[in-house]
Design a protein around this motif. Structure first.
Motif, PDB file in Angstrom:
ATOM      1  N   SER A   6      40.131  34.708  42.066  1.00  0.00           N
ATOM      2  CA  SER A   6      40.405  33.461  42.785  1.00  0.00           C
ATOM      3  C   SER A   6      41.109  33.696  44.120  1.00  0.00           C
ATOM      4  CB  SER A   6      41.263  32.534  41.912  1.00  0.00           C
ATOM      5  OG  SER A   6      42.498  33.150  41.565  1.00  0.00           O
ATOM      6  N   MET A   7      41.739  34.867  44.299  1.00  0.00           N
ATOM      7  CA  MET A   7      42.358  35.187  45.589  1.00  0.00           C
ATOM      8  C   MET A   7      41.341  35.694  46.598  1.00  0.00           C
ATOM      9  SD  MET A   7      46.132  36.874  45.270  1.00  0.00           S
ATOM     10  CE  MET A   7      45.444  38.440  44.756  1.00  0.00           C
ATOM     11  N   ILE A   8      40.392  36.504  46.134  1.00  0.00           N
ATOM     12  CA  ILE A   8      39.482  37.193  47.042  1.00  0.00           C
ATOM     13  C   ILE A   8      38.352  36.284  47.536  1.00  0.00           C
ATOM     14  CG2 ILE A   8      37.727  39.009  47.120  1.00  0.00           C
ATOM     15  CD1 ILE A   8      39.583  40.758  45.503  1.00  0.00           C
ATOM     16  N   VAL A   9      37.800  35.453  46.636  1.00  0.00           N
ATOM     17  CA  VAL A   9      36.643  34.633  47.005  1.00  0.00           C
ATOM     18  C   VAL A   9      36.892  33.769  48.242  1.00  0.00           C
ATOM     19  CG1 VAL A   9      35.136  32.761  46.219  1.00  0.00           C
ATOM     20  CG2 VAL A   9      35.621  34.682  44.702  1.00  0.00           C
ATOM     21  N   ARG A  28      50.609  34.547  56.382  1.00  0.00           N
ATOM     22  CA  ARG A  28      51.805  35.278  56.790  1.00  0.00           C
ATOM     23  C   ARG A  28      51.493  36.703  57.221  1.00  0.00           C
ATOM     24  NH1 ARG A  28      55.289  37.620  58.654  1.00  0.00           N
ATOM     25  NH2 ARG A  28      57.522  37.708  58.136  1.00  0.00           N
ATOM     26  N   PHE A  29      50.587  37.401  56.510  1.00  0.00           N
ATOM     27  CA  PHE A  29      50.363  38.829  56.756  1.00  0.00           C
ATOM     28  C   PHE A  29      48.943  39.157  57.212  1.00  0.00           C
ATOM     29  CE2 PHE A  29      53.678  38.555  53.470  1.00  0.00           C
ATOM     30  CZ  PHE A  29      54.718  39.202  54.125  1.00  0.00           C
ATOM     31  N   GLY A  30      48.067  38.183  57.338  1.00  0.00           N
ATOM     32  CA  GLY A  30      46.700  38.456  57.700  1.00  0.00           C
ATOM     33  C   GLY A  30      45.823  38.687  56.477  1.00  0.00           C
ATOM     34  N   PHE A  31      44.544  39.011  56.699  1.00  0.00           N
ATOM     35  CA  PHE A  31      43.600  39.090  55.577  1.00  0.00           C
ATOM     36  C   PHE A  31      43.932  40.227  54.611  1.00  0.00           C
ATOM     37  CE2 PHE A  31      41.713  42.405  58.141  1.00  0.00           C
ATOM     38  CZ  PHE A  31      41.082  43.237  57.231  1.00  0.00           C
ATOM     39  N   ARG A  32      44.658  41.246  55.041  1.00  0.00           N
ATOM     40  CA  ARG A  32      45.008  42.340  54.134  1.00  0.00           C
ATOM     41  C   ARG A  32      46.124  41.958  53.158  1.00  0.00           C
ATOM     42  NH1 ARG A  32      43.645  45.476  58.726  1.00  0.00           N
ATOM     43  NH2 ARG A  32      42.141  47.154  58.232  1.00  0.00           N
ATOM     44  N   GLY A  33      46.876  40.928  53.466  1.00  0.00           N
ATOM     45  CA  GLY A  33      48.003  40.534  52.615  1.00  0.00           C
ATOM     46  C   GLY A  33      47.604  40.264  51.178  1.00  0.00           C
ATOM     47  N   PRO A  34      46.613  39.378  50.919  1.00  0.00           N
ATOM     48  CA  PRO A  34      46.210  39.129  49.531  1.00  0.00           C
ATOM     49  C   PRO A  34      45.681  40.377  48.820  1.00  0.00           C
ATOM     50  CG  PRO A  34      45.384  37.401  50.976  1.00  0.00           C
ATOM     51  CD  PRO A  34      45.949  38.469  51.856  1.00  0.00           C
ATOM     52  N   PHE A  35      44.960  41.233  49.552  1.00  0.00           N
ATOM     53  CA  PHE A  35      44.431  42.448  48.923  1.00  0.00           C
ATOM     54  C   PHE A  35      45.560  43.387  48.495  1.00  0.00           C
ATOM     55  CE2 PHE A  35      40.747  41.126  51.506  1.00  0.00           C
ATOM     56  CZ  PHE A  35      39.760  41.170  50.542  1.00  0.00           C
ATOM     57  N   ILE A  36      46.549  43.561  49.363  1.00  0.00           N
ATOM     58  CA  ILE A  36      47.673  44.450  49.025  1.00  0.00           C
ATOM     59  C   ILE A  36      48.447  43.895  47.840  1.00  0.00           C
ATOM     60  CG2 ILE A  36      49.861  45.385  49.871  1.00  0.00           C
ATOM     61  CD1 ILE A  36      48.589  45.505  52.653  1.00  0.00           C
ATOM     62  N   PHE A  37      48.650  42.579  47.838  1.00  0.00           N
ATOM     63  CA  PHE A  37      49.320  41.949  46.693  1.00  0.00           C
ATOM     64  C   PHE A  37      48.529  42.174  45.414  1.00  0.00           C
ATOM     65  CE2 PHE A  37      49.760  38.234  43.897  1.00  0.00           C
ATOM     66  CZ  PHE A  37      51.121  38.285  43.630  1.00  0.00           C
ATOM     67  N   GLY A  38      47.198  42.015  45.491  1.00  0.00           N
ATOM     68  CA  GLY A  38      46.362  42.230  44.321  1.00  0.00           C
ATOM     69  C   GLY A  38      46.411  43.663  43.831  1.00  0.00           C
ATOM     70  N   ILE A  39      46.428  44.624  44.749  1.00  0.00           N
ATOM     71  CA  ILE A  39      46.503  46.032  44.355  1.00  0.00           C
ATOM     72  C   ILE A  39      47.829  46.329  43.657  1.00  0.00           C
ATOM     73  CG2 ILE A  39      46.634  48.389  45.261  1.00  0.00           C
ATOM     74  CD1 ILE A  39      44.674  47.475  47.471  1.00  0.00           C
ATOM     75  N   ILE A  40      48.921  45.757  44.177  1.00  0.00           N
ATOM     76  CA  ILE A  40      50.235  45.970  43.544  1.00  0.00           C
ATOM     77  C   ILE A  40      50.251  45.398  42.130  1.00  0.00           C
ATOM     78  CG2 ILE A  40      52.671  45.360  43.663  1.00  0.00           C
ATOM     79  CD1 ILE A  40      52.414  45.436  46.723  1.00  0.00           C
TER      80      ILE A  40
END
Length: 525
Positions: A57-60, A193-205
């Protein structure tokens, strides 16, 4: 001292004890009790389901903007292909994953590999230089989802006593709602807040932390190797029907097998003599433990075609699969339509529509574990019928236009009952394994995963087409009438085919018993 004539197997007891003393004692793993416990396994699988839906639901919502930044045109079509890649991987890779999981009787390694695939898919999506790399990433994400929905649910059934399997599956299913609830708002906030990489980094963590939980898992069969007190089953000759794949129920095991068995009684019953002074704590046996004894004596390995044929010949398996398919259709058919309906009817913007989805998610926190608990007490059939009957009137009431408050109440009550059906259906899948020889939990939850994947792929298409091709004022009503019709069909299927003894069969037997005295009276007269 007892005579050697009572030894079982004859002449082998002394040799067996000598060989056992000669074996080096394995070191007991740290935290063995809680790492193999029911609550920990259920928690890890529930968090895994939450993570899967959270990442999805974050990535789509981010994918279209990522494609725009890469300079692509025709964004909606490309997004559709990426969604298709995920669904196709879900359907294609589920059968082999389920088959291999049951063949090698291992749950932990597939779970770890699946989590590694999820981490890799997020890295690929975040740094993808071209569209084809994003397609590969979505395929990897679909494979990861296969693992948790097949192997994860099977792991719960391996660990949990049969009498509470419905409740534990319901608790794990809460992760669906939690993931969908957290994902979109977190994704929007991090992207802003952090750009498009923000959700991906959060998901990886999040995925990496959850990987640690999977790493800590100790499967029940491994725990028994270190400590025999993790099973109360006594190895004995099986007098049960060969068609029972996973043994008797926990209640039957408790009646048949007392906790303290003397050496003489054990030998008479065909059991291995227990060491003197060993106290085995009372614990309800899992279905898999009972099945493992029969499997060791007469292992059954079905090929994929024979396995599919056996499931196709089982009315219980087919009915549970149909209900899963229709649940996926009903749940996802509203996704493309609901925002348009709320905007045109009540004038809501994107932020307010997001709050409406909370109304849909929150009731499932109650309904999933509650319906699973009732499936253990009153049976999966009764629990499913209650949920289907409860949802049926709200499919009609929800398209009546009154005001926003009325819609919220109807929408919340509809989701309370509709989402409750999935827990007893998963419990019914678990029961199917105990009625089909050679069919394991991984197999039936593979069927569950394929059915839900197909349903979730068909649902948005059906919903969008009904809403667009019927008049703008009647499209919402047409969609809900379609779902109400599905609910009625599901009721008929549940009454006719669910359970070891279906409701139709029970009613027919009662009618036959009542008619017998009347026929006798007529014949005597």
């Amino acid at each position: 001292m007892m005579s050697n004539s009572h030894e079982y197997p004859p002449g082998q007891t002394r040799e067996k004890h000598t060989s056992e003393r000669a074996k080096p004692k394995q070191r007991r793993p740290w935290g063995l009790e809680w790492r193999s416990s029911v609550w920990f396994i259920t928690l890890v699988v529930g968090i895994a389901i939450t993570t899967d839906l959270l990442i999805y639901s974050m990535i789509v919502p981010i994918i279209p903007f990522r494609l725009q930044s890469l300079g692509y045109e025709g964004i909606s079509g490309l997004v559709g292909w990426l969604l298709f890649a995920y669904s196709a991987a879900l359907v294609i890779f589920t059968p082999p994953i389920a088959f291999l999981s049951e063949m090698y009787r291992n749950r932990k390694i597939p779970l770890l590999l699946g989590q590694a695939a999820l981490i890799g898919s997020q890295v690929l999506l975040m740094e993808a230089p071209a569209f084809w790399v994003m397609v590969l990433a979505r395929i990897a994400q679909g494979i990861s989802a296969c693992v948790i929905w097949v192997v994860g649910l099977a792991l719960i059934c391996d660990t949990v006593p049969e009498k509470i399997v419905g409740k534990q599956l319901g608790l794990a299913m809460m992760g669906m709602s939690l993931g969908f609830l957290i994902g979109p708002p977190v994704s929007g906030a991090l992207d802003e807040r952090f750009g498009f990489r923000g959700p991906f980094i959060f998901g990886i963590i999040v995925t990496a932390i959850e990987f640690i939980g999977r790493l800590l898992i100790i499967e029940r069969k491994e725990a028994i190797r270190y400590d025999a007190s993790f099973t109360t089953l006594v190895s004995r000759r099986s007098n049960s029907s060969p068609t029972l794949a996973y043994g008797t129920t926990a209640a039957e095991e408790k009646k048949e097998q007392p906790t303290n068995v003397s050496a003489g009684e054990a030998r008479e019953e065909g059991a291995e003599p227990a060491e003197t002074g060993t106290r085995v704590p009372s614990r309800a046996a899992t279905a898999t433990e009972a099945h493992d004894q029969e499997r060791d004596q007469d292992p059954v390995h079905l090929s994929i075609p024979r396995l599919l044929l056996k499931l196709a010949r089982s009315p219980r398996a087919l009915s549970a699969t149909w209900l899963t398919l229709s649940f996926g259709i009903m749940l996802t058919s509203l996704e493309p339509v609901l925002p348009l309906y709320l905007q045109s009817t009540f004038g809501l913007d994107v932020s307010k529509i997001g709050l409406i989805y909370i109304v849909a998610v929150v009731p499932s926190f109650v309904s999933s574990p509650l319906s699973g608990w009732y499936a253990d007490r009153g049976g999966a059939t009764t629990s499913t019928i209650v949920c289907l009957l409860g949802s049926l009137p709200f499919w009609f009431l929800i398209f009546i236009r009154v005001n926003l408050a009325y819609f919220l109440v109807m929408f919340g009550l509809l989701n309370l009952f509709a989402t409750g059906t999935i827990s007893p259906v998963t419990a019914e899948f678990a029961s199917v394994t105990r009625s089909l020889e050679g069919v394991g939990y991984g197999h039936v939850y593979g069927a569950f995963n394929v059915a839900y994947g197909l349903g979730s792929a068909l649902g948005p298409v059906i919903g969008g087409q009904l809403y667009d091709h019927v008049s703008s004022k009647q499209g919402w009503m047409a969609l809900n009438l379609f779902n109400a019709g599905l609910a009625i069909v599901n009721l008929i299927v549940t009454v006719t085919y669910f359970g070891e003894r279906t409701i139709v069969h029970r009613v027919a037997q009662r009618f036959a018993r009542r008619s017998e005295p009347e026929q006798e009276n007529r014949s005597s007269a």
